[in-house]
Design a protein around this motif. Structure first.
Motif, PDB file in Angstrom:
ATOM      1  N   PRO A 162       0.826  -1.212   0.000  1.00  0.00           N
ATOM      2  CA  PRO A 162       0.000   0.000   0.000  1.00  0.00           C
ATOM      3  C   PRO A 162       0.858   1.259   0.000  1.00  0.00           C
ATOM      4  CG  PRO A 162       0.051  -0.972   2.180  1.00  0.00           C
ATOM      5  CD  PRO A 162       0.803  -1.907   1.284  1.00  0.00           C
ATOM      6  N   GLU A 163       0.212   2.398  -0.232  1.00  0.00           N
ATOM      7  CA  GLU A 163       0.941   3.663  -0.180  1.00  0.00           C
ATOM      8  C   GLU A 163       1.371   3.987   1.248  1.00  0.00           C
ATOM      9  OE1 GLU A 163      -0.973   6.938  -2.088  1.00  0.00           O
ATOM     10  OE2 GLU A 163      -1.552   5.774  -3.839  1.00  0.00           O
ATOM     11  N   THR A 164       0.499   3.687   2.200  1.00  0.00           N
ATOM     12  CA  THR A 164       0.875   3.840   3.603  1.00  0.00           C
ATOM     13  C   THR A 164       1.994   2.844   3.918  1.00  0.00           C
ATOM     14  OG1 THR A 164      -1.425   4.376   4.118  1.00  0.00           O
ATOM     15  CG2 THR A 164       0.012   3.796   5.971  1.00  0.00           C
ATOM     16  N   GLU A 165       3.052   3.323   4.527  1.00  0.00           N
ATOM     17  CA  GLU A 165       4.169   2.419   4.818  1.00  0.00           C
ATOM     18  C   GLU A 165       3.762   1.351   5.830  1.00  0.00           C
ATOM     19  OE1 GLU A 165       7.608   4.655   5.983  1.00  0.00           O
ATOM     20  OE2 GLU A 165       8.181   5.037   3.903  1.00  0.00           O
ATOM     21  N   VAL A 166       4.201   0.125   5.559  1.00  0.00           N
ATOM     22  CA  VAL A 166       3.905  -1.003   6.439  1.00  0.00           C
ATOM     23  C   VAL A 166       5.211  -1.484   7.054  1.00  0.00           C
ATOM     24  CG1 VAL A 166       2.985  -3.336   6.585  1.00  0.00           C
ATOM     25  CG2 VAL A 166       1.919  -1.670   5.073  1.00  0.00           C
ATOM     26  N   LYS A 167       5.262  -1.456   8.385  1.00  0.00           N
ATOM     27  CA  LYS A 167       6.504  -1.816   9.074  1.00  0.00           C
ATOM     28  C   LYS A 167       6.235  -2.891  10.123  1.00  0.00           C
ATOM     29  CE  LYS A 167       8.547   2.744   8.334  1.00  0.00           C
ATOM     30  NZ  LYS A 167       9.089   3.971   8.950  1.00  0.00           N
ATOM     31  N   PHE A 168       7.317  -3.439  10.630  1.00  0.00           N
ATOM     32  CA  PHE A 168       7.243  -4.479  11.653  1.00  0.00           C
ATOM     33  C   PHE A 168       7.344  -3.897  13.055  1.00  0.00           C
ATOM     34  CE2 PHE A 168       8.684  -7.678   8.431  1.00  0.00           C
ATOM     35  CZ  PHE A 168       7.745  -8.666   8.711  1.00  0.00           C
ATOM     36  N   ALA A 189      -8.048   0.435  10.445  1.00  0.00           N
ATOM     37  CA  ALA A 189      -7.091   0.775   9.389  1.00  0.00           C
ATOM     38  C   ALA A 189      -7.644   1.901   8.521  1.00  0.00           C
ATOM     39  CB  ALA A 189      -6.788  -0.454   8.546  1.00  0.00           C
ATOM     40  N   SER A 190      -8.942   1.820   8.209  1.00  0.00           N
ATOM     41  CA  SER A 190      -9.576   2.873   7.412  1.00  0.00           C
ATOM     42  C   SER A 190      -9.502   4.217   8.133  1.00  0.00           C
ATOM     43  CB  SER A 190     -11.043   2.521   7.144  1.00  0.00           C
ATOM     44  OG  SER A 190     -11.144   1.380   6.339  1.00  0.00           O
ATOM     45  N   PHE A 191      -9.753   4.182   9.433  1.00  0.00           N
ATOM     46  CA  PHE A 191      -9.680   5.390  10.251  1.00  0.00           C
ATOM     47  C   PHE A 191      -8.286   6.019  10.178  1.00  0.00           C
ATOM     48  CE2 PHE A 191      -7.960   6.187  14.624  1.00  0.00           C
ATOM     49  CZ  PHE A 191      -8.354   7.515  14.749  1.00  0.00           C
ATOM     50  N   LEU A 192      -7.241   5.209  10.287  1.00  0.00           N
ATOM     51  CA  LEU A 192      -5.869   5.722  10.268  1.00  0.00           C
ATOM     52  C   LEU A 192      -5.498   6.273   8.891  1.00  0.00           C
ATOM     53  CD1 LEU A 192      -4.052   2.929  12.325  1.00  0.00           C
ATOM     54  CD2 LEU A 192      -4.533   5.260  13.089  1.00  0.00           C
ATOM     55  N   VAL A 193      -5.876   5.545   7.846  1.00  0.00           N
ATOM     56  CA  VAL A 193      -5.567   5.990   6.481  1.00  0.00           C
ATOM     57  C   VAL A 193      -6.271   7.315   6.195  1.00  0.00           C
ATOM     58  CG1 VAL A 193      -5.909   5.448   4.042  1.00  0.00           C
ATOM     59  CG2 VAL A 193      -5.090   3.673   5.602  1.00  0.00           C
ATOM     60  N   LYS A 194      -7.531   7.395   6.581  1.00  0.00           N
ATOM     61  CA  LYS A 194      -8.300   8.626   6.362  1.00  0.00           C
ATOM     62  C   LYS A 194      -7.694   9.793   7.133  1.00  0.00           C
ATOM     63  CE  LYS A 194     -12.044  10.833   4.873  1.00  0.00           C
ATOM     64  NZ  LYS A 194     -12.321  11.036   3.418  1.00  0.00           N
ATOM     65  N   ILE A 207      -5.170  -2.330   4.988  1.00  0.00           N
ATOM     66  CA  ILE A 207      -4.763  -1.006   4.521  1.00  0.00           C
ATOM     67  C   ILE A 207      -5.099  -0.839   3.037  1.00  0.00           C
ATOM     68  CG2 ILE A 207      -2.816   0.548   4.130  1.00  0.00           C
ATOM     69  CD1 ILE A 207      -1.477  -0.732   6.577  1.00  0.00           C
ATOM     70  N   ASN A 208      -4.840  -1.877   2.248  1.00  0.00           N
ATOM     71  CA  ASN A 208      -5.161  -1.804   0.815  1.00  0.00           C
ATOM     72  C   ASN A 208      -6.644  -1.556   0.597  1.00  0.00           C
ATOM     73  OD1 ASN A 208      -2.688  -2.039  -0.592  1.00  0.00           O
ATOM     74  ND2 ASN A 208      -2.600  -4.237  -0.176  1.00  0.00           N
ATOM     75  N   LYS A 209      -7.481  -2.232   1.371  1.00  0.00           N
ATOM     76  CA  LYS A 209      -8.930  -2.027   1.253  1.00  0.00           C
ATOM     77  C   LYS A 209      -9.304  -0.599   1.649  1.00  0.00           C
ATOM     78  CE  LYS A 209     -10.348  -6.832   2.083  1.00  0.00           C
ATOM     79  NZ  LYS A 209     -10.970  -7.766   3.063  1.00  0.00           N
ATOM     80  N   ALA A 210      -8.653  -0.115   2.700  1.00  0.00           N
ATOM     81  CA  ALA A 210      -8.940   1.245   3.169  1.00  0.00           C
ATOM     82  C   ALA A 210      -8.526   2.285   2.132  1.00  0.00           C
ATOM     83  CB  ALA A 210      -8.222   1.496   4.489  1.00  0.00           C
ATOM     84  N   GLU A 211      -7.368   2.073   1.524  1.00  0.00           N
ATOM     85  CA  GLU A 211      -6.900   3.028   0.516  1.00  0.00           C
ATOM     86  C   GLU A 211      -7.763   2.978  -0.730  1.00  0.00           C
ATOM     87  OE1 GLU A 211      -2.154   3.305   1.743  1.00  0.00           O
ATOM     88  OE2 GLU A 211      -2.748   2.227  -0.085  1.00  0.00           O
ATOM     89  N   ALA A 212      -8.226   1.774  -1.092  1.00  0.00           N
ATOM     90  CA  ALA A 212      -9.059   1.624  -2.283  1.00  0.00           C
ATOM     91  C   ALA A 212     -10.398   2.335  -2.104  1.00  0.00           C
ATOM     92  CB  ALA A 212      -9.285   0.154  -2.587  1.00  0.00           C
ATOM     93  N   LYS A 213     -10.962   2.190  -0.927  1.00  0.00           N
ATOM     94  CA  LYS A 213     -12.275   2.825  -0.662  1.00  0.00           C
ATOM     95  C   LYS A 213     -12.123   4.283  -0.280  1.00  0.00           C
ATOM     96  CE  LYS A 213     -14.439  -1.447   0.948  1.00  0.00           C
ATOM     97  NZ  LYS A 213     -15.023  -2.157   2.115  1.00  0.00           N
ATOM     98  N   ASN A 214     -10.953   4.578   0.332  1.00  0.00           N
ATOM     99  CA  ASN A 214     -10.697   5.929   0.827  1.00  0.00           C
ATOM    100  C   ASN A 214     -11.880   6.451   1.638  1.00  0.00           C
ATOM    101  OD1 ASN A 214      -9.155   8.194   1.226  1.00  0.00           O
ATOM    102  ND2 ASN A 214      -9.884   9.231  -0.634  1.00  0.00           N
TER     103      ASN A 214
END
Length: 795
Positions: free
Chosen positions: A477-483, A758-763, A783-790
């Motif tokens: 996703p565009e949002t960085e994903v880290k460990f 995740a949607s809340f954070l992306v938004k 996150i991918n679902k959240a970014e897709a729906k925005n």
């Protein structure tokens, strides 16, 4: 014209059909890599043509073909009998006068005398299969000197084409016996019996991580490593910073090395004996850091020359103190696996641990434990059994193809059992010490190599899960994903997952499990009252001039392993965040920690770093980070300050870090702050003038927003990250960080457990989200679902 012998100076890698892979590689390195500083002992090789001539002159070719026709190819019940007769046929043969004369002349030219000590090594080859690997199937004879002894050793090498294991190997690989020849390499002897020796891989041998060079070594001859007789020293060197000229040794492990193999000479023939290693030598590394870096540099040069990962053997002459490369071959286990599909193994059952040791591979296996003392007991072993034995050698190879797993008392990651287990794709736990004593023959067991570098043998058949993951199909996703990580053991394996680095590296795990000692107990050791703690610390720090150096080196190695695994991606290291009750549990810790009614809200995080009760301990933490960043060159490590209550406190911590050599923005050093206290959110724009970025600690922020002690079981049900109060605090923090142009991420479980979180954070505009390893892939999906729906709501 018949060519019976070729000097190494006349040999290149194109000569594999003439002198076999081993000798061709030695000649190639001798001629092509000397300019890179790589030292290979000089020598010569008998040719495949010489072997065919020997068979023809003694009428052996058809005799061997006829003999092999009698081999029982179903059960191989007569394998040993056939192999013995084949070797006897060859040993009864006579070398031609011409061949003997050429061997002796070239030998004397090599050493300018007839008493030069040489190693005599077998190197099989097949004319029409020049890339075939016959590694480890044939015999080597060391410390040979004198004409007669040399001729006998060459003939013995010829006969080793028909050892049990070599015959079975060719049968399994589909090679025709009559098409395989034996070349013999005669090489100046490296007196490693008076020095040390070992092996190396130009990748991390368990995970296949390509940027690590793994070296292991023992005192004396290297056969102890191959046979798994003892646990060797291990060294992990990081290639990118090695090339920058840094001290790139990211990890060292001291092996037991109770025995060392030396020569027991008799009339020019070689025999060996294992003797007890001097106690002082057991407790020191076989190589200095300078020597490790030299060998690693050579290994890297060899890999670049061959353009593939390599498996090398090295030796140090104890008389001249010179290092040499004695063999190099392509590494085939990981290099041949070019797949993006990863199988995750997860043990779901629990039971008693019967043994533990070095984990080889990442799999789990179940089966019946079968205790064997030697390959002669092969009849007891059924397909699917788990072999339990003291150690293995190449003679075990035909048996190992039947097993579901291997457990040995002795051996390290480069022992014979470990190498074969990797090649066969079966899990192994090696170097368990007492496996044959603790595991009963015929009992059902489970072996697990899925829990990091330590493997476990459990009582009974335990349930486990297998999950196939194709990383190539995972969209980042565009949002960085880290460990979120803490355990260095899993770092290399986890690096293959889709990720943008480590958003939270917990220092506490490394201190608890690797260092084990309270830093103030090292700083103020002379004041330590606990006698038992004093004894343990004395033993742990025996190799260090200053006890504080033990803390610095052990912590640095844990951090460096993580940083190397994810380099050059960002690795954000949180400085220690123990509570006083947790610090007190470290060795020697109780004397240096105050007793608090509520440690969760007490002397923790930033408040400790400048306080006289812990200031000297924090200095050691800084020294470890400085070692990782400056000496080892891992500048992808950033640091993060936890539980920083006020802006003034933040400034104090940044200042004390600078005093200890961690200067903000110097050499790319960024200092982050955990956002986990309401004051952090309220005053975030002021904190932003002190720190480079932020990471939201949702657990602490939730407990402090709701007034819940998350250690209290009585009100645990009220803890909820989805509550409007902590979500409002999180949204405010993200908004303010974005406003002042500072990076902000979040570390927590909620974004993987709840898609709407995740949607809340992306938004809200979060820059990164960090997950525990078991939640990463689900988190990416959310996150991918959240970014897709925005879509999503900040309320």
């Amino acid at each position: 014209m018949e060519v019976l012998i070729k000097k190494f100076s006349e040999v290149s890698i194109t000569d594999v059909p003439k002198v076999g892979g081993k000798n061709a590689s030695l000649g190639e390195m001798y001629n092509q890599l000397a300019s890179k500083g790589v030292q290979v002992p000089d020598g010569f090789a008998t040719t495949a043509e010489a072997f065919w001539s020997f068979l023809k002159e003694n009428n052996l070719k058809q005799a061997l073909i006829d003999l092999l026709k009698k081999l029982d190819r179903k059960t191989y019940s007569n394998l040993s009998e056939i192999a013995l007769k084949a070797r006897e046929l060859i040993l009864e043969g006579e070398f031609s006068e011409k061949f003997s004369r050429e061997i002796i002349k070239t030998y004397r030219d090599l050493g300018k005398s007839d008493e030069l000590e040489v190693a005599v090594r077998s190197s099989a080859t097949a004319e029409d299969l020049p890339q075939a690997s016959f590694a480890g199937q044939h015999d080597t004879f060391l410390n040979i000197h004198g004409d007669e002894a040399l001729l006998k050793a060459v003939k013995k090498c010829f006969s080793s084409l028909y050892t049990d294991r070599a015959i079975k190997y060719r049968e399994d690989q589909g090679f025709k016996h009559e098409e395989v020849a034996l070349s013999v390499g005669v090489q100046k002897m490296v007196r490693s019996d008076k020095g040390c020796s070992g092996v190396g891989f130009t990748l991390e041998p368990e995970s296949g991580f390509k940027d690590i060079i793994h070296l292991s070594g023992v005192w004396g001859l290297g056969e102890n490593i191959v046979q798994g007789t003892i646990n060797p020293d291990e060294f992990y060197v990081f290639k990118p910073t090695l090339e920058q000229g840094k001290n790139a040794i990211v990890q060292k492990k001291l092996g037991h090395k109770e025995k060392m193999m030396v020569y027991a000479e008799s009339d020019g023939h070689s025999s060996t004996v294992n003797i007890d290693t001097d106690l002082k030598k057991q407790d020191i590394f076989v190589l200095s850091d300078v020597e490790v870096l030299k060998l690693a540099t050579w290994a890297l040069a060899i890999e670049k020359h061959y353009e593939k990962p390599m498996d090398i053997e090295w030796a140090k002459d104890g008389i001249s103190n010179e290092l040499f490369i004695t063999q190099a071959r392509p590494e085939t286990v990981h290099y041949s696996k070019k797949t993006s599909t990863h199988i995750e193994y997860n043990l779901t059952g629990k039971s008693e641990v019967l043994a533990s040791g070095n984990a080889i591979g990442t799999q789990i296996a179940t089966g019946t434990a079968r205790l064997l003392d030697s390959p002669r007991e092969a009849g007891k072993l059924k397909k699917g059994d788990i072999l339990i034995t003291d150690t293995t050698s190449p003679d075990w190879d035909p048996l190992l193809k039947r097993v579901a797993g291997v457990v040995t008392n002795r051996g390290g990651r480069t022992s014979h059992a470990a190498i074969v287990a990797r090649e066969l794709g079966v899990p192994a736990v090696v170097g368990c010490n007492f496996a044959t004593q603790n595991i009963d023959d015929g009992t059902e067991i489970t072996i697990s190599c899925s829990q990091g570098k330590t493997g476990y043998v459990y009582k009974g058949i335990l349930e486990y899960e297998e999950t196939a993951v194709d990383f190539s199909s995972v969209k980042q996703p565009e949002t960085e994903v880290k460990f979120i990580l803490s355990d260095p053991e899993n770092a290399y394996q986890l690096s293959f997952y889709p990720n943008n680095g480590i958003g939270l590296l917990r220092m506490e795990f490394i201190i608890t499990h690797i260092v084990k000692v309270h830093p103030m107990a090292l700083v103020r050791f002379d004041e330590l009252e606990d006698k038992r703690a004093r004894k343990i610390i004395t033993e742990l720090t025996e190799q260090y001039t200053k006890k504080e150096d033990y803390f610095i080196e052990q912590l640095a190695e844990g951090i460096a392993t993580m940083a190397a695994a994810f380099y050059p991606k960002e690795v954000i290291l949180r400085m220690s965040d123990f509570k006083t009750n947790e610090y007190a549990n470290l060795i020697g810790g109780s004397q240096f920690e105050p007793k608090e009614e509520n440690p969760m809200l007490g002397f923790r995080g930033a408040s400790r770093y400048y306080n006289d009760l812990y200031k000297a301990g924090f200095e050691l933490e800084c020294d470890a980070v400085k070692k990782v960043r400056e000496e080892m060159g891992l500048t992808n490590v950033k640091v993060m300050v936890p539980f920083c209550r006020t802006v003034e406190e933040g400034k104090k911590v940044v200042e004390i870090m600078a005093e200890n050599g961690l200067v903000q923005n110097e050499n790319g050093l960024e200092i982050y702050m955990m956002v986990e206290i309401p004051s952090n959110v309220i005053l975030l724009e002021e904190f932003a003038q002190v720190f480079n970025g932020f990471s939201i600690g949702s657990n602490d922020l939730t407990q402090l927003s709701l007034g819940i002690d998350r250690d209290s079981e009585l009100i645990a049900s009220l803890f909820d990250e989805n509550n409007k109060a902590p979500k409002s605090m999180i949204a405010q923090a993200i908004e303010k960080a974005n406003k002042v142009g500072k990076k902000i991420g979040l570390c927590g479980q909620a974004p993987s457990d709840f898609p709407h979180f995740a949607s809340f954070l992306v938004k809200a505009g979060i820059n990164s989200i960090s997950f525990n390893p078991d939640a990463l892939l689900q988190g990416i999906e959310n996150i991918n679902k959240a970014e897709a729906k925005n879509v999503g709501s900040v309320s």
